[in-house]
Every structure is written in C-alpha cells, then in structure tokens.
Design a protein around this motif. Structure first.
Motif, PDB file in Angstrom:
ATOM      1  N   TYR A1349     -18.951 -30.628 -22.437  1.00  0.00           N
ATOM      2  CA  TYR A1349     -18.889 -32.067 -22.223  1.00  0.00           C
ATOM      3  C   TYR A1349     -20.265 -32.703 -22.327  1.00  0.00           C
ATOM      4  O   TYR A1349     -20.423 -33.785 -22.880  1.00  0.00           O
ATOM      5  CB  TYR A1349     -18.293 -32.326 -20.830  1.00  0.00           C
ATOM      6  CG  TYR A1349     -17.717 -33.708 -20.667  1.00  0.00           C
ATOM      7  CD1 TYR A1349     -16.533 -34.079 -21.308  1.00  0.00           C
ATOM      8  CD2 TYR A1349     -18.371 -34.654 -19.869  1.00  0.00           C
ATOM      9  CE1 TYR A1349     -16.008 -35.340 -21.154  1.00  0.00           C
ATOM     10  CE2 TYR A1349     -17.853 -35.921 -19.710  1.00  0.00           C
ATOM     11  CZ  TYR A1349     -16.672 -36.265 -20.351  1.00  0.00           C
ATOM     12  OH  TYR A1349     -16.156 -37.514 -20.200  1.00  0.00           O
ATOM     13  N   ASN A1380     -21.642 -40.056 -20.308  1.00  0.00           N
ATOM     14  CA  ASN A1380     -20.680 -39.190 -19.619  1.00  0.00           C
ATOM     15  C   ASN A1380     -21.019 -38.912 -18.143  1.00  0.00           C
ATOM     16  O   ASN A1380     -20.216 -38.303 -17.437  1.00  0.00           O
ATOM     17  CB  ASN A1380     -20.582 -37.844 -20.348  1.00  0.00           C
ATOM     18  CG  ASN A1380     -19.945 -37.984 -21.720  1.00  0.00           C
ATOM     19  OD1 ASN A1380     -19.040 -38.796 -21.910  1.00  0.00           O
ATOM     20  ND2 ASN A1380     -20.425 -37.206 -22.690  1.00  0.00           N
ATOM     21  N   ASP A1401     -15.015 -37.627 -17.452  1.00  0.00           N
ATOM     22  CA  ASP A1401     -13.752 -36.934 -17.688  1.00  0.00           C
ATOM     23  C   ASP A1401     -12.690 -37.327 -16.656  1.00  0.00           C
ATOM     24  O   ASP A1401     -11.554 -36.866 -16.706  1.00  0.00           O
ATOM     25  CB  ASP A1401     -13.954 -35.418 -17.687  1.00  0.00           C
ATOM     26  CG  ASP A1401     -14.491 -34.907 -16.347  1.00  0.00           C
ATOM     27  OD1 ASP A1401     -14.672 -35.729 -15.415  1.00  0.00           O
ATOM     28  OD2 ASP A1401     -14.746 -33.694 -16.232  1.00  0.00           O
TER      29      ASP A1401
END
Length: 1438
Positions: A1349, A1380, A1401
C-alpha cells in the motif's frame, strides 16, 4: 391658713380627725442591687442606662393579703421657690406591661432602662407598692433621681494611624461629675457596633493602648470611650476612627520562633509585652494577635475547601445555617497537607500564648470583661485549641465566673450581662465551635467543640496533643500505677501496635479532659445563671442566640409552665404537657434555662456525632435545679435537629418487576435488615413507587420471616400504603419505634402490590381506617418497580457519668431525615442518633435466582475459600505438632552422673539464609571459680541448631563455676555444603540454683566462607550497654514481631513457644476474612454510590482517577469497626484460654532422670503470674464453636448478597475485596509492624523483654536441686547422664580451615555459575514462549498489505524500493505516502465520516503520530534540492 405665695391672703377652715386603734403592716422596699439604695436618703441616684429591680418585705401579720400593686410616678417641682415635689401617676403602665415593667402585681418589681431612655426629660421617678389586706392598706415607696453622667470633657487619640504594635495615646481632659470620675473604658469595632470589644480601662484621663487591626479592606477602626462616674453613670464619647494594620513581620517572626522552639523567642517585642503582667497590655496584645490568627484560620479553611477538601469534614455547621454550597473543584492532595501544617502551626502559637493570661489579677467587672474578651478571641478558632490550651482556658473561665458570682449583687444588670455573655462564649468555644456576640455566651461555647470535636470525628487531632499524649512521662519508672504505661488500657484487644497504643492513648486523655471540662462548664453555667437570675423578674427573659450556641433564661410563674412551648433555634423545641410533678417548695416563680449546642458530647455512643444537643432546666429561686417528671401517657415532646450538612444517600431501586414470583410461590417480596445496637433504635422506612397510583401491603417481624396467608398469620405489624395517603414528595413512610427493637438482631419485612380489586376494597374509602388485612394466597406480581430507603434514629439523654442513655425516651412519628421527635418524662440534656442502613437483602430475588450457574463466582469463592481454610487447618495442625516437638530442655549426653550443679543454656540461631548447621558444636564455659571441659551440644531425638531455632540444654558440673566470664564455642565443619555454616545470635546461660542469667552476644557467622572465616569464637559476658545496642535488640524483636504480630504470617512463622497455636490463628484469620467480606458486600452498593456521586460532589476528594467521598469514609469506618470488634474478641478469647496441663519444660527435663519414681502426671505445675482475664481449657470448644458460627453466618449472607448482585457485579466486588486484602496482608501490615518494631527499639528499648524465651525461662520457677539428688544421680539410671568417657573432639587447625574455605568458595562459585545458566535458559524459554505464543496468524498478510500500500513494490512508478534520487523520493512521498496516510474520500465522493485516524484503506488505523524534531543548520549546508519542492512541505503540513 396663710397663702404660700401671698401672706396677706388669709383663710379659715377645720378638719375632722377620727382616731382608731389599728395594727398596720409595715412594708419595706429595697434594691436588688444593694449599691443602688442608700439608707436615709430622700432620693436614690439612678443611672438611665440601668434597670431598676426592687423587692419588698411585709413585716408583721401578712396572712390576709389580697393583692399587691405597683404604681409608677414621674416627678416635677411645683414651684421654683419650693422644695416640694409634685408626683404624677405614669399613665402608660398597662401599655408597657412585660415590656418596660415586670412584676407589677408581685412583691418584686423591675423597670427596665427603656423607661428612662424613652423619657429623658423626666429626672424624678417614684415607685410605690400598695399591699391590700382585708382590713387595711399598706404602702411604701422609693424615690429616684436621674444621675447625670460626666460632662464638659472630650477625648482624642494620637497618632491616627499605625500597626498593632504602635503605642497610641488616649487623652480625655476636663471631664467633670459631682460624684467624681471612676474610670475611662476604651472599646473598638470595625463595622458592626454590636461587636464592640473592650480594649482597656484606666482611672487616669490619659493612657496608652495598642489597638487591633482595622477593617480588612479599609484598615479603619472605630473607637468609643465610656466615661463612668463613681455611681456608674456613663457618657459615650466617639473618637475619630484610626487606621491600624497588622505588623506581619513581627507576627511571622513570633510564629516562626514558637514553631521552631527558638531560644531567642524572648527577644520578640510581642513576647516582651506579654511578659509585663499588665492586664491592659496583655489583653490588647491577645485581642490583636487573636484576630489576626482567626483571620488566618478563616483563610486557611477557605483555601482548603476551595481545593476540594469537604467542608463537612473540617467544620461543624453553625446554628441556623443551611447546607453548604457544593464547590465543584478537584481535590488537591497537597492542600490537605498545607491545611494541617498551618493548623498545627497556629495551634502551637495559641498554646504558647495562653500561659500569659492565666495569672492576671481579677479586680473589677471591667477586669472580668477584658480578660474574658481576650479569651474569647484566643479560643475562637476551636480547631486550633490544644488540650493544654483548653485546660488553662477552662480553669480561667471558671475563676472569672466565681469572681463574677461574688460581686453580682454589687454590680449593675448590664455589667453582669456583659461579663456573663463573654464567659459563656469562652466556655462554649471549649465545648462546641466558633464565635458569638456577647462575652459570657462566647467563652462557654469554645470549650465544648474543641474538646468534643476530635472525639466525635468532626475535627482533626492536633500534632501537639498527639505528641504530648505519647511523650514518656517523667514518673514512668517510679509510678507503678501510671496510666500512661498501662498498655492494656490503650490496646484494641490483642492489638498492641505502637500506632494503636498512641492513637488510643491520645483519645483516652481527650476523654478525660472532656469529662473535666463538661463538669467545669456545668458549674460555670450554674454560677452564671445565679448571677443573672437575681436580675430577672417574672416574665423577663435573657436571650443569647449565636451561630454556635443558643441559651435563654426566663423567669415565669409555675402555673404558666403548663402546656408551655419552649422554642429554640433550628426548630428545636420542648413542649411541656399540662400535667406533671415538680419537686419544689416554691409556689410562685421558677426560671427556665434552655440551651442548644452545635455538637453533642462524645459520651459513649458515636451515633450522636451528627446531632445537635438540646437541654432544658428548671431552676428555683435559690438557684437549684428542680426535678421534673411527666406522666408516661402525657410526656414532654422534644424536637432535636441534626446538622443540616448531613449527607443523605439516595433511595435504592428495587427491580421487582424482573423477579415476579411464579416459580417459588412467594406471597411477598422480602427484605432483611440488621437492627443490632447497644442502645434502642427506631427503624424508618421510605418507599417511593414509580407508579403513584399503586397501593401496597407492608408486613414485618423481628428475628424471623413474617408469614401472612389464609392459614398463617405470623407478623408483628402491618400497614397499607394507599395513594390518597401520599405526601407531596410521593413517598410512603412508616416507622417502628424504639420500644419494639431492643433485644432483637434483625428485622424482615415484606411488601406486596395490591391488585385493582384490593385497591377498590381497602383504599378507595379514604375517610375511614381499614382494620382488616387484604389476605391472599396468590404469589406476588409487581407491575412497577419501587425505591426504598431505610434509616434508624434514637433518642438519648446524658447521665451524670457523661454517658448516653435511653431509658424513658420514645422516638416519635414526626422524626424525619433532618430532625428527631422524642417523647420523654424527664428533663436533661438530649441528643438523637442517626444512621442510614445499607440496602436490605431482597429474599424474593434470592430464592428465584439461587441456582449455581447464575452465581458461579460467589459459590466458587465460598467453596475455594473454605477448601483453603481446611488445607491450612491441616497444615497448621501438622506444624503445631512439630512445634511441640521442638519445645524441650535437653540434658547434655556427656553430663556426669556425679555432677550435681546445673546450668541451663539457651542457644539462639539466627534467621539469615542457611543460618542453621549440621556440624557438631562444642563449647567451654568459664567462670571465676572454674571452667568446664570441652562439651558437645547434642540431642538424639531432634535436629538442633535449625534456622531461627531456640535450643535449651542442661549442663551438669561438679560445682558452681562462680560468676561466668566467657564461653568458647566452635564447630567441626562436618556439615554438607551450606549446612556446615552456622549463624549464632546469642546465648543465655542460667544458673538453676541462684536463677541468675548471663548473656553472651555473638551476632556473627561460624563459617569458613563468610565474614572473617572463623568457626571458633570466644564470647565474653555481655554488659548492660551491650544488651541495649540496636543490633542486639533488633535481633531479639524484629522476627518475633513479624512472626507473632502479623496474624496471617504467624500461621507459617508462629514462635513455637507461643501458646496461641497455628490452628487457632488460622481460625481467627478466616473469621476476620469472612467477616470483612460480609460487611464489605453489605455496604458495597453504598460505597459505589458514594464514589459515583463524588465525581459531581464538591465535598469529594479526588486523587487522579480516584474519588473519595465523605460517604465512603463513613462506610469504610463502619466496615472496619464491624469487622474489627468480633475478630479482636475471638483472638483475645483464644489467647487467654489456659492449656489443659501446664508443665514446665525445665522441670520435665530434670524429673526425666528418674522415671520410675516421678512421672509427668505428678510434675508440679508452673507458678504463673496472674493474668488479667483467663479462661479454663474447656472454653477452647466454645471459641471454636463461636468462630464456626460466625464463619457460617458470614458465608450464608455473602451467598445471599452475591445472588442479589449477579455474577458480573460479584466479580467486581470480589476483585476489590481481594485487592484490598492482599495489599493489606502483604504490604501494609508488614511495613507497619516493622516500623513499629524499629520505633520501639529506638525509643523504648527493654533488654529484659524475654517474650521468645518465655516457654524456656520462667522467673517464677523455684528449684531446690539439692533435695532431688537421689533422683538426679540414681545409680540405676544410665540413659540420660552417661559416664564421663569422652569421645574424640574434631577441632580444625588453621591449614584445615584454609583448605575448607577454598573448597567451599569453589563450590559456591560453581553453584552461582549453574544458577546463572539456569536463569538465562529460563529467560530465553520465556521469551520464546511469549513471543511465539502471541503471534497473530494474519500479521504476515497485514505487513504485506502495508508494504504494497505504501511502498508500491512491483509498481512501475513510485516504487519505494527503487528510489535512487531525491526527486524519486519526493515523487513517492507526494503520490503514494501523503495520499494514503489518512482516509480520503470514498469512491463515490462521500467524505470519510467517523474515520479519523484511519489509513486510506479505511480498515487500518494509526496508533500514534510521528514526532518531528527541528534542527538548525548553516545556510550553506541546506540541501540544494529543498527549494524545488515547496508544495511538498505544504502537503505534509496538511
């Protein structure tokens, strides 16, 4: 007849005179104050500020008297040239009856000063009394002329500003009075003129004074001078106000020197002034200093309360006050320390100052007023009065009262009232609290709160009192009857700890002083009442109503006592019935003295600590109290208020709808409460239904469950709660008076909700009272829950021994949470008792939810605790047997049968690790006359010289060794490993013929590897100084204190010589444990509620996340008291039970020598000193029986309460109980015992204390071994005393010792290495086990997810692992990491609501944020690429 104005005018007339022979009665009129009436004067001088009190005497035959009438005349001269006076009847007598005039129809008459002050234009007054008999009328009169006060003068002060140590000059020149000037009195006040305080008095017109500080804001002080002539007429002269401020430098210097006990305190200017002995100077300094100290105390209290300390814990509410406002402020722990520091500092100062006023001369009424005013100021802060201060002030108040009583017929009513008010205030300060307005009523109050406050737990114990109570008395060694040294007087049962002894010793002396002051104050009140009562006429009253005490004195006719309501403050009152018995010979007037104090006396019953104290006394004309007795069916009604700040817990919710009884067929919802009390109590019930339209049936029975159905009627009482009976607060109330509860331990009551049919039948007709019961056989079913609160109250009176009693008192139905109604047949001092009971046990819920699966915690707790008890009992019994084997006196195997002189040798092995030895120990004992051969310590039946052991031996020698000099002792080092070493504490040798004891102190190792490596030592006899050394006394006391003083530890480490066995200790421990569990679980709800309410309660102490409310403190005290008493009784019971057969171990050893002629059965018993209380051996069965009953009852109610709590709440309760238990057993108690042992060693050493040797050495034993020689040296006996043949003695030389030391050190080093390896191995195993046993199986996927990620591994762009340049790093940071690191918008554009802290996420969350540190660098060292990416920094900041 000649005209008086014009002699030329003549007139003639005649008078008819009838002469009769009569015997008229002679009426004599006199003044109550003898100095007001001078014989043979036409006019008596009268001061307009003084009342006139007259009395008459009828001389002759006065039996046919019909009535008495007083007439008041005002006089005026009818002519300027005439000496005659024209008298005019004062026509407003009836209008001012009982206002200006009292006793107009009695032999005594009083005209108050209001008559003269409201008619200043009249200077002549005549008071005439008319006695009307059946056949004659007799009159008599006194004429008064108003005494003109001093005039023509003025008063001034210089300077007009200064400090409290500044010397001000008062000058009052040119004053004139025909009678002469008596004195000049200076009074001062700040804002309230009623608070005038006398500063000084002087016969000179110029005098110097020191003034108290002025108003706190303006520093202004108002002054007035009273100029008094020799007859008592006064002129008031107001002086210009002055500015006076406090001299804080001098005051602080005084406080510091007194606190630090400085030797230069006499250099302080204030102390030098106080030492002068001049009562004006001392009074001025006292008033000035005391006012400053009182203000400091107020500031200290305000600061403490604002810091979160509950006001109710440091203050007693004043009379007439309302509940204190709750201040929402968290508790500062240091605030309490600061408060106590300031409190004790000022208490020390007052204690020092009071000595300067106790020896001043008492001359006039002004002297009494000045000294009592000074004492009032000094004692105003009652929380700062030490016992020494209280005693000295009490004695001085009494002396001033006696002096006032001696002059009460010679001084005016106003002077007597002023002095009496100040004295009363001082005495009240000693007994109650704080300050009131007039002198005598102020002194009396101080005495009561100061002495009763600490006993009732309402004020702090002062450090100076505590230290003085526990300071070693000067006659400690000489006075064998000294109470100070009688530890049994101060112990709590078997608790002889220093903390307990010192606390109870302080309480003991506080009680003694309380009784002394109570008696002295009673005498003072009697004297002062007599001093004032002579001035009061029928209908006249004196009222002293202050925030701290209320006293009223009223003279009435006996007839008006019937149905009289005597009202006091805070609704306190006495209602006198219409019929009563009054034991007095007087048939005319009596005096009523009523009194209210803020705090009841301590007495013997602590439930009165929230009560006011009220009293009513009837006094005859001679000043004696008259006994009063009412009929039982028509008693006196009393209303006794309580402190308005009493904390009332909220009602307990009864969740009865969840336990509707369909399974158990119960007809009522039952509750159990404990009503055990040393004095009778009443029980009050308050029930609040959540549905006010419902009705209930209430039944109860004492000591057993009530039953009511169609076939059984087993109840003690019942009532119906119907909606029409509800008060405005929607609460049903019912009470059981104190006549039904004595002698009973419990009360069980049942509640049932009536159905609609029963409501219609029994409750709709509200005009009549139903006498029939609604009986049913149907199980109860509640449609709504209800709340419940139960409290007890009591009515008590103070007897002549200062103890609270309740005979003849009944609690009335008007009792509520804030006051108690009492019904009494006699008059004295009364108080009420009050306590809110814990939530009652709900039997219905218990029966419905008693299965095991719902209450696993409470059942398993009881089962496991019982199993542990049984296991410990088995262990204790096994160890008791082992201990019995250790007790014995061992004859040495190498004793010679021909030797007939005996010594007992006690050897004490230390408590250190590996202190015991298996080596053979040899010794040589040497004295002045002889020394023994090498002897061996041995015992064929038991192992000797074990760690912490005491071994006793008998050695026989041919003759006396004389005074012993030394003992040489060694061992042969034959033990294996650490068992070869030996740590010897000390040896005691006792000559069994002379009973002399010799001490040989060692406190060293006999070991090749320890200390100096020696295994042979010569120990000289110890001197007295050596026996007092710290290390020796500590070695004797420390272990014994822990092993015997700690009840739980003593199960495992009990000294073998103690008769209190391990089995008995184990039983006592579990009695204590189960009792504490029971009391704790009974009050658990109250404690939790107090804790919850404390978060919003301003009176709560907060320490971090913890809160301590006053309710919790009270609950904790109750739990400790209820737990401590039964456990202490059981422990003392066991300790005082005598063994079945008492046999001296020493005698047993001596008589073993001839078993054929002497057996243990006929061994003489030990002569023991008589103990205070002992019990025969068979009481052991009673002790065990009582213990098991307590344990069984506790288990039963613990289970019942646990069922009510439910499993989850029971687990919370169990956690708190176990936490408190283990912290107390493992941490608190050992530290306390060790500290106390060290304290006693440091300050109370006693080398003759031989508790650990009591089983071996008894000073009461008397031996006559010369008479026993035929048994000790029998030729037929060879088993105990062997022949003189000696075995080889293994005594190591220096080389052998050196070799043994090397081998032993290598062995120790080897074991240390092995031990270290094992520790490392164990640590490694634990690390592996903890690490791998807690691995999350999904952690691998989590790490891979985060790597993919953020690092974008395998991606063409922004792959973190492929970054080679700074530009690539910034690209990855901007396009991968920054976007992120926190949640962005959803795929459909919605904002990420409730995802604060989550990654993009939307499933993983940040645990914490990174920390950035700024570093400064030189400008040329900046990275060349930093200026290219300013947008990157902006994104990072976002």
């Amino acid at each position: 007849m000649e005209n008086r104005k014009n002699s030329s005018i003549q007139a003639t007339g005649y008078v008819l005179v009838t002469i009769e022979v009569t015997h008229p009665q002679l009426i004599a009129v006199g003044c109550v104050i003898s100095s007001m009436c001078v014989p043979n004067l036409e006019f008596q001088l009268l001061n307009p500020t003084t009342q006139v009190a007259l009395f008459t005497l009828c001389i002759g035959t006065c039996t046919n008297l019909e009535r008495i009438k007083w007439h008041i005349y005002q006089g005026s001269d009818n002519s300027t040239s005439s000496n005659s006076t024209q008298w005019t009847l004062f026509n407003q007598t009836s209008s001012y009856e009982n206002i200006w005039f009292f006793g107009t129809n009695t032999s005594n008459f009083t005209a108050t000063d209001l008559l003269f002050l409201n008619n200043l234009q009249i200077s002549l007054w005549r008071f005439e009394v008319v006695y009307t008999f059946q056949s004659a009328i007799s009159t008599s009169a006194l004429n008064f002329i108003i005494n003109q006060p001093p005039a023509n003068g003025s008063c001034s002060i210089n300077p007009l500003d200064g400090t409290i140590t500044t010397l001000f000059t008062i000058e009052c020149p040119n004053w004139y009075d025909v009678d002469g000037i008596q004195d000049y009195s200076l009074y001062a006040w700040t804002t309230d003129t009623s608070q005038r305080t006398i500063i000084a008095f002087s016969p000179e017109d110029s005098f110097q004074v020191r003034l108290p500080a002025g108003d706190n804001e303006t520093s202004l002080l108002n002054l007035v001078v009273y100029v008094r002539d020799l007859v008592g007429s006064v002129t008031q002269v107001n002086i210009s106000f002055v500015n006076v401020i406090a001299d804080f430098a001098t005051i602080n210097d005084l406080i510091d020197k007194i606190t630090n006990l400085s030797s230069t305190i006499t250099d302080n200017p204030i102390v030098r002034l106080l030492s002068s002995g001049n009562q004006n100077v001392v009074g001025q300094i006292f008033i000035s200093l005391s006012q400053e100290f009182n203000q400091m105390n107020v500031d200290n209290l305000d600061k403490a309360i604002s810091s979160g300390i509950p006001a109710a814990t440091i203050l007693v509410s004043s009379l007439g006050s309302s509940s204190l406002e709750q201040i929402s402020m968290p508790f500062n722990e240091s605030a309490l320390i600061d408060y106590n520091t300031e409190l004790n500092s000022l208490a020390n100062v007052r204690d020092y100052l009071v000595t300067f006023i106790t020896n001043l001369l008492i001359t006039t009424s002004n002297s009494i007023i000045l000294q009592s005013s000074s004492l009032v100021q000094l004692t105003q802060a009652t929380n700062q009065l030490t016992r020494n201060t209280l005693m000295l002030v009490s004695n001085r108040c009494y002396e001033l009262s006696v002096a006032l009583y001696a002059m009460f017929e010679k001084i005016s009513y106003e002077d007597a009232q002023s002095a009496s008010n100040q004295l009363f205030q001082c005495a009240s300060n000693l007994l109650n609290v704080k300050y009131i307005k007039s002198v005598f009523s102020l002194l009396y109050q101080t005495l009561e709160a100061a002495v009763n406050g600490p006993l009732q737990g309402r004020t702090d114990v002062l450090d100076l009192d505590y230290s003085r109570a526990n300071a070693i008395s000067t006659d400690y060694d000489t006075d064998l009857e000294s109470q100070w040294s009688n530890l049994n007087l101060f112990s709590d049962g078997n608790d002889f700890s220093t903390e307990t002894i010192e606390k109870n010793r302080n309480i003991y002396y506080q009680k003694q002083l309380a009784n002394q002051i109570n008696s002295q104050v009673t005498e003072m009140i009697s004297l002062l009442t007599s001093s004032l009562n002579i001035h009061l006429n029928i209908g006249q009253s004196l009222l002293m109503n202050t925030p701290q005490s209320f006293v009223s004195l009223e003279t009435i006719l006996i007839a008006s006592l019937r149905d009289r309501l005597v009202k006091q403050v805070e609704n306190a009152q006495f209602s006198i019935p219409s019929s009563f018995i009054l034991n007095t010979t007087s048939n005319s007037s009596i005096s009523l003295r009523s009194r209210v104090d803020t705090l009841a006396s301590y007495g013997n019953f602590q439930n009165t600590n929230l009560s006011r104290s009220i009293s009513l006394s009837i006094i005859d004309q001679n000043g004696n109290e008259v006994s009063f007795e009412a009929h039982q069916n028509n008693p006196i009604q009393l209303i006794i208020p309580r402190d308005p700040n009493v904390l009332i817990p909220s009602m307990y919710l009864q969740n009865v709808t969840s336990i509707n009884s369909t399974m158990n067929n119960l007809l009522f919802n039952y509750h159990y409460i404990n009503i055990t009390s040393s004095l009778p109590i009443s029980v009050h019930f308050e029930i609040h239904s959540l549905n006010r339209s419902l009705a209930y049936l209430f039944i109860y029975k004492v000591d057993q469950t009530p039953q009511l159905n169609s076939s059984v009627n087993l109840i003690d009482g019942w009532t119906l709660f119907c909606p029409f009976n509800l008060t405005n607060d929607d609460i049903y109330r019912y009470f059981i008076d104190n006549q039904q509860t004595p002698g009973h331990q419990s009360l069980i009551f049942g509640i049932r909700e009536l159905n609609s049919t029963e409501i219609n039948t029994y409750c709709l007709n509200n005009s009549s009272i139903n006498t029939s019961l609604p009986i049913t056989d149907e199980p109860f079913r509640f449609t709504s829950n209800y709340e419940l609160r139960i409290y007890t109250s009591g009515c008590y009176y103070l007897d002549e021994n200062n103890n609270w009693k309740s005979d003849g008192l009944i609690v009335g139905s008007l009792t509520n949470l804030y006051e108690t109604e009492c019904l009494s047949t006699h008059l004295t001092t009364f108080a009420d008792g009050f306590i809110v009971l814990p939530a009652p046990i709900n039997w219905s819920y218990v029966f419905a939810n008693a299965d095991f699966m719902k209450n696993k915690t409470v059942y398993l707790t009881v089962i496991f605790t019982s199993i542990i008890y049984i296991i410990l009992m088995i262990y204790a019994r096994f160890k008791d047997k082992k201990d019995f084997e250790k007790l014995g006196v061992i004859p040495l195997a190498d004793n010679n049968k021909s030797d007939h002189y005996y010594y007992q040798i006690l050897v004490f092995t230390g408590q250190r690790t590996n202190a015991g030895t298996d080596s053979k120990v040899y010794f040589v004992l040497s004295g002045d006359n002889e020394q023994t051969q090498v002897r061996l310590f041995s015992d064929p039946h038991r192992k000797i010289f074990q760690r912490g052991g005491i071994n006793s031996f008998i050695i026989a020698v041919p003759k006396s060794l004389g005074l012993l000099n030394y003992i040489r002792i060694w061992h042969d080092n034959t033990g294996e490993g650490s068992s070869a070493s030996w740590f010897l504490k000390y040896i005691i040798v006792r000559d069994l013929q002379s009973l002399n004891k010799f001490y040989f102190i060692c406190q060293q190792w006999f070991a090749v590897e320890k200390d100096d490596g020696r295994i042979e030592r010569t120990l000289p006899i110890a001197s007295d100084a050596e026996k007092q050394e710290f290390s020796y006394v500590l070695a004797k006391k420390a272990y014994h204190s822990i092993s015997d003083g700690h009840l739980w530890f003593s199960i495992f480490s009990r000294p073998p010589s103690n008769k209190f066995t391990r089995v008995q200790r184990c039983t006592c421990c579990f009695v204590l444990f189960f009792t504490s569990m029971l009391i704790n679980i009974m009050y658990y709800d109250l404690s939790n509620e107090a804790k919850a309410s404390s978060e919003t309660h301003s009176g709560a102490l907060s320490i971090g996340p913890f809160y301590i409310a006053p309710q919790q403190i009270g609950i904790g005290i109750m739990v400790e008291l209820f737990t401590l008493i039964p456990s202490l009784l059981i422990v003392q019971f066991f300790r005082r039970i005598q063994p079945r057969q008492q046999v001296s171990r020493l005698r047993e050893a001596l008589y073993k020598i001839q078993p054929s002629q002497q057996t243990s059965k006929n061994i003489p018993a030990i002569k023991k000193k008589k103990s205070p209380i002992t019990f025969p051996w068979w009481c052991l069965f009673i002790a065990y029986g009582v213990s098991l009953i307590i344990i069984a009852v506790s288990i039963f109610f613990i289970i019942i309460r646990g069922i009510e709590f439910g499993d989850v709440k029971t687990q919370q309760w169990l956690t708190s109980v176990l936490t408190g238990f283990f912290s107390s057993v493992i941490f608190t108690q050992p530290i306390k015992i060790i500290c106390l042992a060290i304290f006693f060693i440091c300050f109370c050493r006693n080398s003759k204390d031989e508790k650990e040797t009591s089983e071996y050495i008894n000073d009461d034993d008397e031996f006559n071994t010369s008479n026993d020689e035929e048994y000790l040296h029998s030729l037929e006996y060879h088993s105990i005393f062997s022949s003189q043949s000696r075995k080889s003695i293994n005594r190591l030389n220096e080389n052998e010792i050196t070799y043994a030391r090397d081998q032993r050190l290598k062995e120790i080093q080897m074991w240390a290495i092995i031990r270290e390896y094992l520790i490392y191995f164990t640590f490694a195993v634990l690390v592996f086990v903890i690490t791998y046993s807690n691995r999350e199986h999904n952690s691998f996927y989590q790490v891979n997810h985060l790597r993919a990620y953020f690092l974008n591994q395998g991606q063409d762009t922004a792959d973190y692992t492929n970054i080679n340049t700074i530009d690539q790093y910034w690209y990855w940071l901007e396009n991968s990491f920054v976007g992120n690191i926190r949640a962005q918008q959803w795929y459909n554009g919605d904002i990420p609501q409730y995802l604060n802290g989550f990654l993009n996420d939307k499933s993983n969350r940040l645990i914490g944020w990174a920390t950035q540190q700024q570093q400064q660098q030189q400008q040329q060292q900046l990275h060349p690429h930093q200026h290219q990416h300013p947008q990157h920094y902006q994104q990072l900041r976002q």
